[in-house]
Structures are given as C-alpha cells and as structure tokens.
Design a protein around this motif. Sequence first.
Motif, PDB file in Angstrom:
ATOM      1  N   ALA A 236      51.333  -4.564  11.473  1.00  0.00           N
ATOM      2  CA  ALA A 236      50.135  -4.063  12.155  1.00  0.00           C
ATOM      3  C   ALA A 236      50.397  -3.921  13.652  1.00  0.00           C
ATOM      4  N   ALA A 237      51.133  -4.843  14.232  1.00  0.00           N
ATOM      5  CA  ALA A 237      51.489  -4.756  15.651  1.00  0.00           C
ATOM      6  C   ALA A 237      52.501  -3.642  15.886  1.00  0.00           C
ATOM      7  N   GLU A 238      53.454  -3.486  14.964  1.00  0.00           N
ATOM      8  CA  GLU A 238      54.465  -2.426  15.093  1.00  0.00           C
ATOM      9  C   GLU A 238      53.814  -1.045  15.033  1.00  0.00           C
ATOM     10  N   TYR A 239      52.877  -0.874  14.107  1.00  0.00           N
ATOM     11  CA  TYR A 239      52.203   0.415  13.976  1.00  0.00           C
ATOM     12  C   TYR A 239      51.397   0.764  15.224  1.00  0.00           C
ATOM     13  N   ALA A 240      50.852  -0.249  15.898  1.00  0.00           N
ATOM     14  CA  ALA A 240      50.005   0.010  17.069  1.00  0.00           C
ATOM     15  C   ALA A 240      50.778   0.690  18.194  1.00  0.00           C
ATOM     16  N   VAL A 241      52.079   0.473  18.260  1.00  0.00           N
ATOM     17  CA  VAL A 241      52.889   1.094  19.313  1.00  0.00           C
ATOM     18  C   VAL A 241      53.744   2.235  18.781  1.00  0.00           C
ATOM     19  N   ALA A 242      53.569   2.581  17.507  1.00  0.00           N
ATOM     20  CA  ALA A 242      54.363   3.643  16.894  1.00  0.00           C
ATOM     21  C   ALA A 242      53.843   5.014  17.330  1.00  0.00           C
ATOM     22  N   PRO A 243      54.727   6.022  17.396  1.00  0.00           N
ATOM     23  CA  PRO A 243      54.272   7.380  17.719  1.00  0.00           C
ATOM     24  C   PRO A 243      53.207   7.843  16.724  1.00  0.00           C
ATOM     25  N   GLY A 244      52.150   8.418  17.268  1.00  0.00           N
ATOM     26  CA  GLY A 244      51.073   8.926  16.411  1.00  0.00           C
ATOM     27  C   GLY A 244      49.948   7.957  16.164  1.00  0.00           C
ATOM     28  N   ALA A 245      50.128   6.677  16.513  1.00  0.00           N
ATOM     29  CA  ALA A 245      49.074   5.690  16.275  1.00  0.00           C
ATOM     30  C   ALA A 245      47.801   6.050  17.032  1.00  0.00           C
ATOM     31  N   GLY A 246      47.973   6.618  18.223  1.00  0.00           N
ATOM     32  CA  GLY A 246      46.814   6.956  19.041  1.00  0.00           C
ATOM     33  C   GLY A 246      46.203   8.303  18.743  1.00  0.00           C
ATOM     34  N   ALA A 247      46.732   9.021  17.763  1.00  0.00           N
ATOM     35  CA  ALA A 247      46.207  10.354  17.448  1.00  0.00           C
ATOM     36  C   ALA A 247      44.762  10.273  16.973  1.00  0.00           C
ATOM     37  N   ALA A 248      43.957  11.227  17.445  1.00  0.00           N
ATOM     38  CA  ALA A 248      42.562  11.371  17.004  1.00  0.00           C
ATOM     39  C   ALA A 248      41.792  10.057  17.105  1.00  0.00           C
ATOM     40  N   GLY A 249      41.829   9.465  18.294  1.00  0.00           N
ATOM     41  CA  GLY A 249      41.075   8.242  18.518  1.00  0.00           C
ATOM     42  C   GLY A 249      41.597   7.050  17.754  1.00  0.00           C
ATOM     43  N   GLY A 250      42.902   7.084  17.428  1.00  0.00           N
ATOM     44  CA  GLY A 250      43.514   5.958  16.727  1.00  0.00           C
ATOM     45  C   GLY A 250      43.446   6.040  15.222  1.00  0.00           C
ATOM     46  N   ILE A 251      42.940   7.166  14.674  1.00  0.00           N
ATOM     47  CA  ILE A 251      42.942   7.276  13.214  1.00  0.00           C
ATOM     48  C   ILE A 251      44.382   7.313  12.704  1.00  0.00           C
ATOM     49  N   GLY A 252      45.301   7.726  13.590  1.00  0.00           N
ATOM     50  CA  GLY A 252      46.714   7.679  13.222  1.00  0.00           C
ATOM     51  C   GLY A 252      47.154   6.270  12.868  1.00  0.00           C
ATOM     52  N   TYR A 253      46.641   5.305  13.598  1.00  0.00           N
ATOM     53  CA  TYR A 253      46.953   3.894  13.323  1.00  0.00           C
ATOM     54  C   TYR A 253      46.463   3.519  11.923  1.00  0.00           C
ATOM     55  N   GLY A 254      45.244   3.901  11.610  1.00  0.00           N
ATOM     56  CA  GLY A 254      44.707   3.632  10.276  1.00  0.00           C
ATOM     57  C   GLY A 254      45.535   4.287   9.179  1.00  0.00           C
ATOM     58  N   ALA A 255      45.998   5.515   9.452  1.00  0.00           N
ATOM     59  CA  ALA A 255      46.819   6.218   8.464  1.00  0.00           C
ATOM     60  C   ALA A 255      48.160   5.520   8.261  1.00  0.00           C
ATOM     61  N   LEU A 256      48.755   5.022   9.359  1.00  0.00           N
ATOM     62  CA  LEU A 256      50.018   4.282   9.237  1.00  0.00           C
ATOM     63  C   LEU A 256      49.819   3.021   8.391  1.00  0.00           C
ATOM     64  N   LEU A 257      48.674   2.368   8.540  1.00  0.00           N
ATOM     65  CA  LEU A 257      48.368   1.186   7.722  1.00  0.00           C
ATOM     66  C   LEU A 257      48.240   1.549   6.243  1.00  0.00           C
ATOM     67  N   LEU A 258      47.875   2.812   5.969  1.00  0.00           N
ATOM     68  CA  LEU A 258      47.800   3.287   4.580  1.00  0.00           C
ATOM     69  C   LEU A 258      49.169   3.664   4.024  1.00  0.00           C
TER      70      LEU A 258
END
Length: 372
Positions: A236-258
């Motif tokens: 979860a911490a790794e995804y937060a700094v991954a490219p794309g995590a901040g896309a579309a208000g952070g929905i990218g982060y949610g998608a990476l978690l999926l």
Amino acid sequence: MLIAADKFKGSLTAVQVAERVTTGLRRIVPGLTVESLPVADGGDGTVDAAVAAGFERHEVRVAGPLGHEVTAAFALRGDTAVVEMAEASGLQRLPAGVFAPLTASTYGSGELLRAALDAGARTIVFGVGGSATTDGGAGMLSALGARFLDAEGEPVPPGGGGLAELASADLSDLDPRFASVELVLASDVDNPLTGPKGAPAVYGPQKGASPDDVEALDAALAHYAKVLEDSVGAKAAEYAVAPGAGAAGGIGYGALLLGARFRPGIEVMLDVLGFAAALEHADLVITGEGSLDEQTLHGKAPAGVATAARAAGKEVVAVCGRLGLQPQALGQAGFRRAYPLTGVEPDIAKCITEAGPILEKVAEQIARDFLV
C-alpha cells in the motif's frame, strides 16, 4: 489518409473532428480515401473513441460524484471492456459552476467496473482523467466491497475530506473477480498520490480546491495510505508513490490496489483501437486536439499518435484550436506541421463556437499542401 485525432474539448468530439477534416479534404480532392480512427488518452471521450472503433456501448445507472444517480457508459468488444471513470465521476457530472473537492466520490466508478465484469469482461482498460474527485479511489473500492470505517466503526463520509476520519480499512471482501481479470490503468498522468507532485497539489485546484482544501486533502490521502499499509501491508505504501497513483484524484492508487498495471493511456488506446493496422494503409496521418501545447508532449493523444506513426515511417500533421509549441518542439515530437484554427480565424471565441466550419477550411489547406 488516416485521421486519428482527439476531441477539441468544449467544441468538437473526436468523431466530429474526423468528420469535419474529411469534408475539408474532399473539397480539394474529391473521392479521397479517408479512414478515421478517433483516439483518446484515457480521459473523457475514451469510451466514445472505443465505440467509434467498433466496441458496443453499454449504459448503466451509477452514482455520480455527489451521490445522485447518473447514466454512465462503458464499451465492450468480446471480453475486452473500456471503462472511463469520467463517465461516472467526472467534472462533467457536476452541475455547472459547482465543485465539491472534499466530498466528491468515485463510488460510481466502482459500480461501472462491476458492470463491466458482469457483462463478461476479462480485460478492462480503465481510463482515468477529468475527475471531479480527490478520494484516492476509496469510493470506487467501497463499491467493490472494501470497508473504510471511523473510530466508531461507522463508514467514513464520502470524498477525500472524509478520509481524515479513517481508523480502519478492510479490503478482504473486494470483488474476487479482480484476481483473474487483467486490469490496465490507462492515464497520461504519472504523479504519485501525495506530496508536491501529488493529486491534491497538482490537480486539486482544477476541481475547486482552495489552498486549505489542498492541504487537508493531501493530509487525508497520506493518512489513508498509512491506514491501508497497516491493513494490507507494505505494498500500500509502495503503490502510493508509484507512477499513476495520483491520476484522477488518486483513483489510480485505488486501481493499483485492485491489481492494475499502469500504462500510458494513449499507448493502451492505440493498441485497443487497432491503430497499427489502420496505419498500414495510410500515407499521411492527421492527428490533433483542442490545444497543442507543452502538455501535449507529456503523454497526450496527438504525441502518442505522432510517435507511433513516425516509427512506422509515416508523415504526421496536426490540427488544433490553438498552437502553443514552437516549430522545433513540433519537429522533435514527430509533427511535420501543425494547423491551428487561429491561423484561419484569429478570434479565439469564434474558433470555439464555430470550430467545425473553421476546421474544414484548415483541412482544405492541408489538402493543398500535401495532396495536390
């Protein structure tokens, strides 16, 4: 001749751009063979581009960013779906002049993903951009079975602001189908979730966030990531700094978690739309978007088209509403020339309201320069 242009936002859809360019070209070269392949980079207009390329449009009722029900669409061909988060959670879903930076939710985007799964999708291209939201994808994950609770064991309020109250997160009941589905996060944004280049700082102001809102959202999303780290582990911490995590208000982060895999949106869409096959028959490629500027060079659709076309040895010209790039930058990006509407009509207001007829005149000039 291949027309592979994005929309002129606020004036023409990508399909309309292709139609107007075709009309102008054929005024000068009657009977010209033209193939049109409207393109998008994952933001708003992505589903329309897929439908224009032969995907079937599916409509479903989902929650909009403020919780009111809206009709949103995804595209499906075989077992491949194209889902556009802006259809459910985009700025276009807010009433005119209304912003909700702290409370807008991506819940409807989760419902849209679930509808694509229900329709039989095994590969989902998840295009993200144009969002009204900055909730780190928490709303989307909630719609797919996650639980985000406060200290009293109650669900936290919707939106990024509510995440400040988050005490525990449980992702154990996420829709199990994501374990066997290929989910591709398609975006032209490679920002991390938080920090100076994060979703709130860079994109929050576009969604109505004041400086205080930005600070609150950044702290809330950082807290959200920390609670998720406690819940699901270091990834979860790794995804937060991954490219794309901040896309579309952070929905990218949610998608990476999926379990999503991040790819530049235009690369994904060119693959999905069959650009390589269309390119084989073309001797000239016309691409473009409303504003051809410095942002274009950072993963926007015309730059992706130019790169792919030039790699195949094809010449590329661009049409645009306004041109903000110098000739040297255009050449380095793979464009032979660019034709702005303002070259025909200096009045920018007219270029916006009368974009179609002016674009036809621009296309006539391209035909004279390259086809006659």
